[in-house]
Each structure stands twice: as C-alpha cells, then as structure tokens.
Design a protein around this motif. Structure first.
Motif, PDB file in Angstrom:
ATOM      1  N   GLY A 162     -60.315 142.368  -5.972  1.00 32.16           N
ATOM      2  CA  GLY A 162     -61.179 141.707  -6.942  1.00 32.16           C
ATOM      3  C   GLY A 162     -60.358 140.870  -7.912  1.00 32.16           C
ATOM      4  N   PHE A 163     -61.033 139.985  -8.612  1.00 34.64           N
ATOM      5  CA  PHE A 163     -60.355 139.110  -9.565  1.00 34.64           C
ATOM      6  C   PHE A 163     -60.095 139.811 -10.884  1.00 34.64           C
ATOM      7  CE2 PHE A 163     -62.417 135.869  -6.811  1.00 34.64           C
ATOM      8  CZ  PHE A 163     -61.259 135.225  -6.402  1.00 34.64           C
ATOM      9  N   VAL A 164     -59.121 139.293 -11.635  1.00 39.42           N
ATOM     10  CA  VAL A 164     -58.826 139.816 -12.975  1.00 39.42           C
ATOM     11  C   VAL A 164     -60.049 139.610 -13.865  1.00 39.42           C
ATOM     12  CG1 VAL A 164     -56.332 139.464 -12.793  1.00 39.42           C
ATOM     13  CG2 VAL A 164     -57.777 137.644 -13.728  1.00 39.42           C
ATOM     14  N   ASP A 165     -60.184 140.419 -14.899  1.00 37.60           N
ATOM     15  CA  ASP A 165     -61.339 140.329 -15.797  1.00 37.60           C
ATOM     16  C   ASP A 165     -61.449 138.932 -16.406  1.00 37.60           C
ATOM     17  OD1 ASP A 165     -61.915 142.963 -15.299  1.00 37.60           O
ATOM     18  OD2 ASP A 165     -60.927 143.701 -17.116  1.00 37.60           O
ATOM     19  N   GLY A 166     -62.661 138.398 -16.395  1.00 38.46           N
ATOM     20  CA  GLY A 166     -62.929 137.097 -16.992  1.00 38.46           C
ATOM     21  C   GLY A 166     -62.538 135.910 -16.132  1.00 38.46           C
ATOM     22  N   HIS A 167     -62.049 136.155 -14.942  1.00 39.46           N
ATOM     23  CA  HIS A 167     -61.568 135.091 -14.067  1.00 39.46           C
ATOM     24  C   HIS A 167     -62.625 134.012 -13.843  1.00 39.46           C
ATOM     25  CE1 HIS A 167     -60.855 133.324 -10.006  1.00 39.46           C
ATOM     26  NE2 HIS A 167     -59.644 133.199 -10.503  1.00 39.46           N
ATOM     27  N   ILE A 168     -62.192 132.763 -13.863  1.00 42.81           N
ATOM     28  CA  ILE A 168     -63.062 131.624 -13.560  1.00 42.81           C
ATOM     29  C   ILE A 168     -62.600 131.072 -12.226  1.00 42.81           C
ATOM     30  CG2 ILE A 168     -63.802 129.319 -14.281  1.00 42.81           C
ATOM     31  CD1 ILE A 168     -63.219 130.279 -17.196  1.00 42.81           C
ATOM     32  N   ALA A 169     -63.473 131.010 -11.276  1.00 45.15           N
ATOM     33  CA  ALA A 169     -63.126 130.640  -9.905  1.00 45.15           C
ATOM     34  C   ALA A 169     -62.501 129.251  -9.809  1.00 45.15           C
ATOM     35  CB  ALA A 169     -64.366 130.699  -9.030  1.00 45.15           C
ATOM     36  N   ALA A 170     -61.654 129.090  -8.806  1.00 48.16           N
ATOM     37  CA  ALA A 170     -61.056 127.788  -8.500  1.00 48.16           C
ATOM     38  C   ALA A 170     -62.151 126.842  -8.000  1.00 48.16           C
ATOM     39  CB  ALA A 170     -59.980 127.960  -7.435  1.00 48.16           C
ATOM     40  N   PRO A 171     -61.860 125.534  -7.992  1.00 49.71           N
ATOM     41  CA  PRO A 171     -62.852 124.588  -7.474  1.00 49.71           C
ATOM     42  C   PRO A 171     -63.287 124.945  -6.061  1.00 49.71           C
ATOM     43  CG  PRO A 171     -61.045 123.432  -8.519  1.00 49.71           C
ATOM     44  CD  PRO A 171     -60.647 124.872  -8.453  1.00 49.71           C
ATOM     45  N   GLN A 172     -64.489 124.550  -5.726  1.00 45.68           N
ATOM     46  CA  GLN A 172     -65.046 124.831  -4.403  1.00 45.68           C
ATOM     47  C   GLN A 172     -64.090 124.348  -3.308  1.00 45.68           C
ATOM     48  OE1 GLN A 172     -68.897 123.069  -3.929  1.00 45.68           O
ATOM     49  NE2 GLN A 172     -69.455 124.434  -2.294  1.00 45.68           N
ATOM     50  N   ASP A 173     -64.011 125.083  -2.229  1.00 44.99           N
ATOM     51  CA  ASP A 173     -63.155 124.775  -1.085  1.00 44.99           C
ATOM     52  C   ASP A 173     -61.668 125.014  -1.343  1.00 44.99           C
ATOM     53  OD1 ASP A 173     -65.455 124.015   0.318  1.00 44.99           O
ATOM     54  OD2 ASP A 173     -65.246 121.938  -0.329  1.00 44.99           O
ATOM     55  N   GLN A 174     -61.318 125.700  -2.449  1.00 43.29           N
ATOM     56  CA  GLN A 174     -59.925 126.047  -2.731  1.00 43.29           C
ATOM     57  C   GLN A 174     -59.732 127.542  -2.517  1.00 43.29           C
ATOM     58  OE1 GLN A 174     -57.290 124.074  -3.723  1.00 43.29           O
ATOM     59  NE2 GLN A 174     -58.630 122.328  -3.402  1.00 43.29           N
ATOM     60  N   VAL A 175     -58.615 127.925  -1.941  1.00 46.20           N
ATOM     61  CA  VAL A 175     -58.276 129.337  -1.821  1.00 46.20           C
ATOM     62  C   VAL A 175     -57.779 129.765  -3.191  1.00 46.20           C
ATOM     63  CG1 VAL A 175     -56.805 131.020  -0.683  1.00 46.20           C
ATOM     64  CG2 VAL A 175     -57.675 129.074   0.597  1.00 46.20           C
ATOM     65  N   ASP A 176     -58.414 130.739  -3.785  1.00 44.66           N
ATOM     66  CA  ASP A 176     -58.188 131.106  -5.189  1.00 44.66           C
ATOM     67  C   ASP A 176     -57.112 132.194  -5.294  1.00 44.66           C
ATOM     68  OD1 ASP A 176     -58.428 131.589  -7.873  1.00 44.66           O
ATOM     69  OD2 ASP A 176     -60.607 131.597  -7.859  1.00 44.66           O
ATOM     70  N   ILE A 177     -55.839 131.777  -5.298  1.00 51.01           N
ATOM     71  CA  ILE A 177     -54.759 132.756  -5.324  1.00 51.01           C
ATOM     72  C   ILE A 177     -53.757 132.566  -6.459  1.00 51.01           C
ATOM     73  CG2 ILE A 177     -54.833 133.333  -2.870  1.00 51.01           C
ATOM     74  CD1 ILE A 177     -52.521 131.316  -2.479  1.00 51.01           C
ATOM     75  N   ASP A 178     -53.607 131.360  -6.989  1.00 52.87           N
ATOM     76  CA  ASP A 178     -52.581 131.126  -8.006  1.00 52.87           C
ATOM     77  C   ASP A 178     -52.961 129.945  -8.892  1.00 52.87           C
ATOM     78  OD1 ASP A 178     -52.149 128.873  -6.474  1.00 52.87           O
ATOM     79  OD2 ASP A 178     -50.271 129.585  -5.621  1.00 52.87           O
ATOM     80  N   SER A 179     -52.035 129.555  -9.774  1.00 49.03           N
ATOM     81  CA  SER A 179     -52.326 128.476 -10.708  1.00 49.03           C
ATOM     82  C   SER A 179     -52.585 127.152  -9.999  1.00 49.03           C
ATOM     83  CB  SER A 179     -51.186 128.317 -11.701  1.00 49.03           C
ATOM     84  OG  SER A 179     -49.967 128.046 -11.047  1.00 49.03           O
ATOM     85  N   TRP A 180     -51.894 126.885  -8.894  1.00 44.61           N
ATOM     86  CA  TRP A 180     -52.094 125.634  -8.177  1.00 44.61           C
ATOM     87  C   TRP A 180     -53.474 125.558  -7.530  1.00 44.61           C
ATOM     88  CZ3 TRP A 180     -49.234 121.388  -8.680  1.00 44.61           C
ATOM     89  CH2 TRP A 180     -47.978 121.540  -9.258  1.00 44.61           C
ATOM     90  N   SER A 181     -54.132 126.705  -7.328  1.00 40.85           N
ATOM     91  CA  SER A 181     -55.500 126.702  -6.816  1.00 40.85           C
ATOM     92  C   SER A 181     -56.461 126.086  -7.824  1.00 40.85           C
ATOM     93  CB  SER A 181     -55.970 128.135  -6.545  1.00 40.85           C
ATOM     94  OG  SER A 181     -55.116 128.825  -5.693  1.00 40.85           O
ATOM     95  N   HIS A 182     -56.042 126.042  -9.086  1.00 37.38           N
ATOM     96  CA  HIS A 182     -56.924 125.640 -10.170  1.00 37.38           C
ATOM     97  C   HIS A 182     -56.710 124.211 -10.648  1.00 37.38           C
ATOM     98  CE1 HIS A 182     -58.862 129.547 -10.838  1.00 37.38           C
ATOM     99  NE2 HIS A 182     -57.743 130.025 -10.323  1.00 37.38           N
ATOM    100  N   LEU A 183     -56.086 123.385  -9.840  1.00 36.70           N
ATOM    101  CA  LEU A 183     -55.966 121.972 -10.184  1.00 36.70           C
ATOM    102  C   LEU A 183     -57.214 121.264  -9.690  1.00 36.70           C
ATOM    103  CD1 LEU A 183     -52.275 121.200  -9.205  1.00 36.70           C
ATOM    104  CD2 LEU A 183     -53.175 121.934 -11.405  1.00 36.70           C
TER     105      LEU A 183
END
Length: 136
Positions: free
Chosen positions: A59-80
């Motif tokens: 599961g994600f850390v508390d309060g996590h905001i998902a990465a943009p659609q179609d991105q694998v949500d694993i690290d900071s680069w997922s959130h560009l």
C-alpha cells in the motif's frame, strides 16, 4: 516580442537553467509543503527525490497522491507531469509562474490575443494574482 524573464526553482529558490525545466505534481507538494509553485529544476528533482511511495507491508504511504495516469507509481520520477520550455510551462501553469517570477512575461502574453486553450488559464490566474496583491 515576448518579455524576457527567469524563474526560480520552487524548491531551492535559485534561477532555473533555461534548458532544464520540469513540472512536479501534487505528491511533490505534499512531501515538500514549503515549495513555492511547482516549476523545479532537474537538479532538485534528483537531490530531493525519493525511492518509494509504498510501505514495506504494501500500500501507499499515508496521504499519498497518485502519479499521473499511465505512470508506474514507484518514486519521485513517477511524479513528473511534463517537461517543457520556460514559455510553455509558465503558460500552462500560470499560477506557479507568477509565484516564481514570470509576471512580466504573463502580462505581456495576456496583452496579446490568446488562443482559446490558453486564455481560460491565464486570465483567471492574473486576476487572482492582482486581487492578492491588492491591485484593482
């Protein structure tokens, strides 16, 4: 002729090199609430990145905001969200551009006839900025 401007990194407040802009998403703002805007230099993304969005038990850390659609949500680069030139990113994200020093450019842009996709973003952002600054 567009007005010249430089923007400062939302994290470390120094001017961003012209060729290295990135835009971060809501997860970055959640993790770094003192960010001023969302436009960051690549160096900050590397220096302030993180390697995991998940807990060791799943599961994600508390309060996590998902990465943009179609991105694998694993690290900071997922959130560009996207990369682009100063002009493009400031026009797409005018509220951040205003916070980070692009007011002269945005006012110059607003004084011209704007394309339909751009006008709905720019004019409300400038109106809000003026209201916050006490400009009528």
């Amino acid at each position: 002729m567009p007005t010249a401007f430089r923007i400062t990194c939302c994290l470390y407040r120094k001017e961003i090199p012209l060729a290295r802009d990135v835009v971060l998403d809501g997860e970055w703002q959640r993790r770094y609430p003192k960010m001023r805007g969302i436009l960051a230099c690549e160096r900050c993304v590397i220096d302030y990145g993180w390697n995991c969005c998940t807990k060791t038990v799943g599961g994600f850390v508390d309060g996590h905001i998902a990465a943009p659609q179609d991105q694998v949500d694993i690290d900071s680069w997922s959130h560009l969200l996207e990369r682009g030139t100063y002009r493009a990113l400031v026009a797409l994200h005018p509220r951040s551009g205003l916070l980070q020093g692009a007011e002269p450019y945005l006012r110059s842009l607003a004084s011209r006839k704007l394309s339909e996709p751009l006008a709905p973003r720019l004019r409300p952002a400038l109106d809000e900025w003026d209201a916050a600054q006490g400009i009528v």
